[in-house]
Motif scaffolding. Structure first.
Motif, mmCIF file in Angstrom:
data_model
loop_
_atom_site.group_PDB
_atom_site.id
_atom_site.type_symbol
_atom_site.label_atom_id
_atom_site.label_comp_id
_atom_site.label_asym_id
_atom_site.label_seq_id
_atom_site.Cartn_x
_atom_site.Cartn_y
_atom_site.Cartn_z
ATOM 1 N N ALA A 290 -6.156 9.166 -1.241
ATOM 2 C CA ALA A 290 -5.766 7.752 -1.176
ATOM 3 C C ALA A 290 -5.518 7.319 0.265
ATOM 4 O O ALA A 290 -5.902 6.208 0.668
ATOM 5 C CB ALA A 290 -4.526 7.510 -2.031
ATOM 6 N N VAL A 291 -4.863 8.156 1.045
ATOM 7 C CA VAL A 291 -4.580 7.843 2.444
ATOM 8 C C VAL A 291 -5.881 7.669 3.224
ATOM 9 O O VAL A 291 -6.000 6.762 4.070
ATOM 10 C CB VAL A 291 -3.695 8.945 3.073
ATOM 11 N N GLU A 292 -6.864 8.501 2.947
ATOM 12 C CA GLU A 292 -8.148 8.385 3.647
ATOM 13 C C GLU A 292 -8.787 7.025 3.397
ATOM 14 O O GLU A 292 -9.267 6.359 4.328
ATOM 15 C CB GLU A 292 -9.105 9.494 3.199
ATOM 16 N N ILE A 293 -8.774 6.572 2.143
ATOM 17 C CA ILE A 293 -9.380 5.281 1.818
ATOM 18 C C ILE A 293 -8.551 4.141 2.416
ATOM 19 O O ILE A 293 -9.103 3.151 2.910
ATOM 20 C CB ILE A 293 -9.530 5.108 0.297
ATOM 21 N N TRP B 142 0.826 -1.203 0.000
ATOM 22 C CA TRP B 142 0.000 0.000 0.000
ATOM 23 C C TRP B 142 0.864 1.258 0.000
ATOM 24 O O TRP B 142 0.529 2.244 -0.653
ATOM 25 C CB TRP B 142 -0.949 -0.002 1.202
ATOM 26 N N LYS B 143 1.975 1.228 0.704
ATOM 27 C CA LYS B 143 2.883 2.389 0.696
ATOM 28 C C LYS B 143 3.476 2.580 -0.696
ATOM 29 O O LYS B 143 3.630 3.704 -1.167
ATOM 30 C CB LYS B 143 3.991 2.192 1.742
ATOM 31 N N GLY C 18 -8.097 -0.322 6.724
ATOM 32 C CA GLY C 18 -7.280 -0.937 7.762
ATOM 33 C C GLY C 18 -5.791 -0.796 7.574
ATOM 34 O O GLY C 18 -5.009 -1.447 8.286
ATOM 35 N N TYR C 19 -5.370 0.056 6.639
ATOM 36 C CA TYR C 19 -3.942 0.289 6.401
ATOM 37 C C TYR C 19 -3.591 1.685 6.911
ATOM 38 O O TYR C 19 -4.011 2.684 6.327
ATOM 39 C CB TYR C 19 -3.607 0.146 4.922
ATOM 40 N N PRO C 20 -2.830 1.779 8.008
ATOM 41 C CA PRO C 20 -2.618 3.054 8.701
ATOM 42 C C PRO C 20 -1.609 3.981 8.008
ATOM 43 O O PRO C 20 -0.536 4.277 8.533
ATOM 44 C CB PRO C 20 -2.113 2.619 10.077
ATOM 45 N N LEU C 21 -1.965 4.469 6.847
ATOM 46 C CA LEU C 21 -1.131 5.457 6.165
ATOM 47 C C LEU C 21 -1.477 6.849 6.695
ATOM 48 O O LEU C 21 -2.549 7.071 7.248
ATOM 49 C CB LEU C 21 -1.344 5.394 4.655
#
Length: 302
Positions: free
Chosen positions: A222-225, A182-183, A230-233
């Motif tokens: 993108a970070v919000e979604i 995801w990153k 469940g991916y803490p970006l």
């Protein structure tokens, strides 16, 4: 080891070449002029200032992968489902499949087809392109971070990582590989679609204050979604993406390469996936949607 490369474009050809040099038996699946040139003159890999020519098995037949022990799965995202189901009929149950694809959605399909225990995935860091049929050019740093999608897959991840490192491919393991992907996906969603929609390199986006603001807004959406999934970006990950972009200012993104070569991009799979997830959560990603629509309008020209 017998290794297959399903989709021998820039990424598959580049990493496969190291495995051939390390004396593994590698079968490269390709098509068209790229395949014809490899069969005639070999696969030329330009790594910075160095050039190697690989002679191995080049084929268009998936059946030639039937005895491979490890498969590097490198097809375009839009071809994942059809290709995976065809391979399901050919590959032995002992074959491990490792995705070297863009995005974060292909893993769902591969697990559906092959089962969680057999699927590995990799965050791929490389600047490579097919310069012309049979010739792949790479520049800058490169590495892989791999991981299993199974809770019990740490051992096979470590074995594959060791195999790659022995072949001079810098590779590490991650127990949270999808967060790592995801990153990596965040970098791609910020720069890849916008570069193709605006016909700009990454450096040109960074140097244009208006495009840079659009890119930053894409990152925030993108970070919000990602958080909802469940991916803490967070904002720091966006900053890191922009810092890493400084090392790739001359890079022509894969989507821009596709547009310039008259090919369909992975916009539906890579950008459409995020738009669909936003809709599921009842959130708007207006900037991402606008970039997507601009990119699709360029595809219509083909």
């Amino acid at each position: 080891m017998k290794i297959g490369v399903m989709g021998s474009g820039a990424v598959g050809s580049f990493f496969g070449s190291f495995l051939t040099e390390a004396n593994h038996e590698v079968t490269y699946i390709a098509r068209g002029k790229h395949l014809a040139e490899m069969r005639k003159n070999g696969l030329s890999i330009v790594r910075g200032e160095n050039k190697v020519i690989i002679h191995d098995t080049f084929s268009e037949k998936m059946e030639d992968l039937a005895d491979c022990e490890l498969l590097l799965f490198c097809v375009k995202s839009g071809d994942t489902k059809e290709t995976a189901w065809k391979l399901k009929q050919l590959l032995p149950e002992s074959t491990y499949i490792m995705s070297l694809q863009n995005g974060v959605s292909n893993e769902e399909t591969l697990v559906e087809v092959f089962g969680e225990a057999r699927v590995l995935t990799a965050a791929v860091y490389v600047q490579a392109s097919v310069e012309s049929p049979g010739i792949v050019k790479q520049s800058g740093r490169y590495r892989l971070v791999i991981g299993s999608l199974s809770d019990r897959g740490e051992e096979i991840s470590e074995k594959v990582s060791a195999l790659l490192n022995d072949a001079q491919i810098p590779a590490g393991c991650s127990s949270r590989i999808m967060l790592r992907k995801w990153k990596k996906y965040l970098f791609s969603i910020i720069f890849n679609p916008l570069s193709a929609a605006a016909d700009k390199t990454i450096g040109q986006i960074l140097d244009d204050p208006y495009l840079k603001e659009i890119a930053w807004t894409v990152g925030r959406e993108a970070v919000e979604i990602a958080k909802l999934m469940g991916y803490p970006l967070n904002e720091e990950d966006i900053k890191t993406a922009f810092e890493n972009a400084e090392f790739a200012k001359n890079h022509t993104t894969s989507m821009l390469q596709d547009i310039r070569n008259g090919k369909t991009t992975e916009a539906d799979e890579l950008v459409g996936y995020l738009i669909d997830k936003a809709e599921e959560y009842g959130r708007s990603v207006d900037t991402i949607r606008t970039v997507y629509l601009l990119l699709k309008s360029r595809e219509i020209i083909f």
